[in-house]
Design a protein around this motif. Structure first.
Motif, PDB file in Angstrom:
ATOM      1  N   GLU A  35      -6.361   1.640   6.102  1.00 58.24           N
ATOM      2  CA  GLU A  35      -4.940   1.290   6.213  1.00 58.24           C
ATOM      3  C   GLU A  35      -4.235   1.414   4.874  1.00 58.24           C
ATOM      4  OE1 GLU A  35      -4.854  -2.617   7.867  1.00 58.24           O
ATOM      5  OE2 GLU A  35      -5.728  -1.956   9.761  1.00 58.24           O
ATOM      6  N   GLN A  36      -4.921   1.021   3.809  1.00 55.56           N
ATOM      7  CA  GLN A  36      -4.317   1.087   2.481  1.00 55.56           C
ATOM      8  C   GLN A  36      -4.092   2.535   2.038  1.00 55.56           C
ATOM      9  OE1 GLN A  36      -6.536  -1.251  -0.253  1.00 55.56           O
ATOM     10  NE2 GLN A  36      -4.790  -1.555  -1.590  1.00 55.56           N
ATOM     11  N   VAL A  37      -5.058   3.403   2.305  1.00 50.51           N
ATOM     12  CA  VAL A  37      -4.905   4.820   1.967  1.00 50.51           C
ATOM     13  C   VAL A  37      -3.778   5.430   2.792  1.00 50.51           C
ATOM     14  CG1 VAL A  37      -6.029   7.077   2.103  1.00 50.51           C
ATOM     15  CG2 VAL A  37      -7.271   5.138   1.162  1.00 50.51           C
ATOM     16  N   ASN A  38      -3.708   5.078   4.074  1.00 55.00           N
ATOM     17  CA  ASN A  38      -2.639   5.577   4.926  1.00 55.00           C
ATOM     18  C   ASN A  38      -1.279   5.143   4.389  1.00 55.00           C
ATOM     19  OD1 ASN A  38      -1.426   6.836   7.151  1.00 55.00           O
ATOM     20  ND2 ASN A  38      -1.457   4.932   8.306  1.00 55.00           N
ATOM     21  N   ARG A  39      -1.172   3.899   3.972  1.00 55.86           N
ATOM     22  CA  ARG A  39       0.087   3.378   3.425  1.00 55.86           C
ATOM     23  C   ARG A  39       0.464   4.120   2.135  1.00 55.86           C
ATOM     24  NH1 ARG A  39      -1.020  -1.495   1.524  1.00 55.86           N
ATOM     25  NH2 ARG A  39      -1.905  -2.040   3.523  1.00 55.86           N
ATOM     26  N   MET A  40      -0.533   4.393   1.290  1.00 56.22           N
ATOM     27  CA  MET A  40      -0.254   5.119   0.046  1.00 56.22           C
ATOM     28  C   MET A  40       0.253   6.526   0.347  1.00 56.22           C
ATOM     29  SD  MET A  40      -3.469   3.951  -2.292  1.00 56.22           S
ATOM     30  CE  MET A  40      -2.979   4.876  -3.726  1.00 56.22           C
ATOM     31  N   GLN A  41      -0.332   7.187   1.353  1.00 55.03           N
ATOM     32  CA  GLN A  41       0.120   8.528   1.707  1.00 55.03           C
ATOM     33  C   GLN A  41       1.530   8.502   2.276  1.00 55.03           C
ATOM     34  OE1 GLN A  41      -3.110   9.818   4.261  1.00 55.03           O
ATOM     35  NE2 GLN A  41      -3.880  11.137   2.628  1.00 55.03           N
ATOM     36  N   GLN A  42       1.832   7.505   3.103  1.00 56.81           N
ATOM     37  CA  GLN A  42       3.186   7.398   3.661  1.00 56.81           C
ATOM     38  C   GLN A  42       4.204   7.129   2.566  1.00 56.81           C
ATOM     39  OE1 GLN A  42       2.681   4.333   6.572  1.00 56.81           O
ATOM     40  NE2 GLN A  42       2.052   5.761   8.179  1.00 56.81           N
ATOM     41  N   ASP A  43       3.863   6.270   1.603  1.00 52.99           N
ATOM     42  CA  ASP A  43       4.769   5.994   0.486  1.00 52.99           C
ATOM     43  C   ASP A  43       5.007   7.246  -0.350  1.00 52.99           C
ATOM     44  OD1 ASP A  43       4.979   3.393   1.300  1.00 52.99           O
ATOM     45  OD2 ASP A  43       3.584   2.598  -0.206  1.00 52.99           O
ATOM     46  N   ALA A  44       3.946   8.028  -0.576  1.00 50.40           N
ATOM     47  CA  ALA A  44       4.090   9.262  -1.357  1.00 50.40           C
ATOM     48  C   ALA A  44       4.973  10.262  -0.616  1.00 50.40           C
ATOM     49  CB  ALA A  44       2.718   9.865  -1.644  1.00 50.40           C
ATOM     50  N   GLU A  45       4.780  10.377   0.686  1.00 51.19           N
ATOM     51  CA  GLU A  45       5.620  11.299   1.457  1.00 51.19           C
ATOM     52  C   GLU A  45       7.072  10.843   1.449  1.00 51.19           C
ATOM     53  OE1 GLU A  45       4.844  14.234   2.777  1.00 51.19           O
ATOM     54  OE2 GLU A  45       2.873  13.976   1.859  1.00 51.19           O
ATOM     55  N   MET A  46       7.293   9.538   1.528  1.00 50.55           N
ATOM     56  CA  MET A  46       8.655   9.022   1.477  1.00 50.55           C
ATOM     57  C   MET A  46       9.278   9.291   0.107  1.00 50.55           C
ATOM     58  SD  MET A  46      10.107   5.216   2.288  1.00 50.55           S
ATOM     59  CE  MET A  46       9.610   5.369   3.990  1.00 50.55           C
ATOM     60  N   ALA A  47       8.487   9.160  -0.942  1.00 50.06           N
ATOM     61  CA  ALA A  47       8.996   9.437  -2.289  1.00 50.06           C
ATOM     62  C   ALA A  47       9.358  10.913  -2.428  1.00 50.06           C
ATOM     63  CB  ALA A  47       7.957   9.034  -3.335  1.00 50.06           C
ATOM     64  N   ILE A  48       8.550  11.796  -1.830  1.00 41.30           N
ATOM     65  CA  ILE A  48       8.854  13.236  -1.882  1.00 41.30           C
ATOM     66  C   ILE A  48      10.143  13.528  -1.124  1.00 41.30           C
ATOM     67  CG2 ILE A  48       8.067  15.494  -1.073  1.00 41.30           C
ATOM     68  CD1 ILE A  48       5.199  14.540  -1.701  1.00 41.30           C
ATOM     69  N   GLU A  49      10.299  12.907   0.040  1.00 38.56           N
ATOM     70  CA  GLU A  49      11.528  13.110   0.813  1.00 38.56           C
ATOM     71  C   GLU A  49      12.746  12.590   0.048  1.00 38.56           C
ATOM     72  OE1 GLU A  49      11.148  11.427   4.697  1.00 38.56           O
ATOM     73  OE2 GLU A  49       9.425  12.684   5.203  1.00 38.56           O
ATOM     74  N   ASP A  50      12.591  11.440  -0.595  1.00 34.10           N
ATOM     75  CA  ASP A  50      13.698  10.890  -1.382  1.00 34.10           C
ATOM     76  C   ASP A  50      14.048  11.804  -2.543  1.00 34.10           C
ATOM     77  OD1 ASP A  50      13.850   8.758   0.311  1.00 34.10           O
ATOM     78  OD2 ASP A  50      12.855   7.338  -1.032  1.00 34.10           O
ATOM     79  N   LEU A  51      13.038  12.392  -3.170  1.00 30.63           N
ATOM     80  CA  LEU A  51      13.292  13.320  -4.275  1.00 30.63           C
ATOM     81  C   LEU A  51      14.001  14.567  -3.771  1.00 30.63           C
ATOM     82  CD1 LEU A  51      12.748  13.887  -7.320  1.00 30.63           C
ATOM     83  CD2 LEU A  51      10.713  15.128  -6.569  1.00 30.63           C
ATOM     84  N   ALA A  52      13.559  15.074  -2.635  1.00 28.95           N
ATOM     85  CA  ALA A  52      14.169  16.283  -2.079  1.00 28.95           C
ATOM     86  C   ALA A  52      15.608  16.039  -1.626  1.00 28.95           C
ATOM     87  CB  ALA A  52      13.332  16.793  -0.910  1.00 28.95           C
ATOM     88  N   SER A  53      15.885  14.821  -1.143  1.00 29.06           N
ATOM     89  CA  SER A  53      17.240  14.536  -0.664  1.00 29.06           C
ATOM     90  C   SER A  53      18.169  14.051  -1.772  1.00 29.06           C
ATOM     91  CB  SER A  53      17.189  13.498   0.457  1.00 29.06           C
ATOM     92  OG  SER A  53      16.712  12.270  -0.040  1.00 29.06           O
ATOM     93  N   GLY A  54      17.636  13.853  -2.957  1.00 28.49           N
ATOM     94  CA  GLY A  54      18.467  13.448  -4.077  1.00 28.49           C
ATOM     95  C   GLY A  54      18.598  11.955  -4.261  1.00 28.49           C
ATOM     96  N   LYS A  55      17.868  11.152  -3.490  1.00 23.85           N
ATOM     97  CA  LYS A  55      17.933   9.705  -3.638  1.00 23.85           C
ATOM     98  C   LYS A  55      17.191   9.235  -4.873  1.00 23.85           C
ATOM     99  CE  LYS A  55      18.251   8.838   1.329  1.00 23.85           C
ATOM    100  NZ  LYS A  55      17.535   8.320   2.499  1.00 23.85           N
TER     101      LYS A  55
END
Length: 108
Positions: free
Chosen positions: A48-68
């Motif tokens: 669960e912890q690894v899954n959460r880390m991957q989801q957070d990283a993907e969210m950070a990538i999306e935020d970077l791509a969208s300019g947030k």
């Protein structure tokens, strides 16, 4: 540099694997039962912890791509931490499968 996701400065969470930090399951005490969490509980918690880390990283990538976000280094660090945690978990899985195959070979 700010880290709104808290992905970089979590020094207590290196690699995402902390087997000693799992709460003991509630229930009646069984005499002769081993102390501490079961292997299954530790493994599920770490998955669960690894899954959460991957989801957070993907969210950070999306935020970077969208300019947030504009901190590319924090996003890269979050992605690297998620990748290393996943690779570590994969190696644990491979070792478990090897041990299982060896146990299967034992003649009773």
């Amino acid at each position: 540099m700010s880290d709104p996701l808290g992905l970089i400065n979590s020094t207590q969470n290196l690699g995402g694997i902390q087997p000693g930090k799992i709460a003991k399951p509630a229930g009646p005490e069984v005499p002769g039962a081993p102390e501490g969490p079961s292997f299954k509980d530790v493994l599920m918690k770490n998955i669960e912890q690894v899954n959460r880390m991957q989801q957070d990283a993907e969210m950070a990538i999306e935020d970077l791509a969208s300019g947030k976000r504009d901190d590319m280094d924090a996003v890269l660090m979050a992605k690297q931490k998620a990748d290393i945690a996943f690779q570590t978990l994969l190696q644990v899985r491979n070792k478990l499968m090897t041990a299982f195959e060896e146990v299967k070979q034992i003649r009773v």
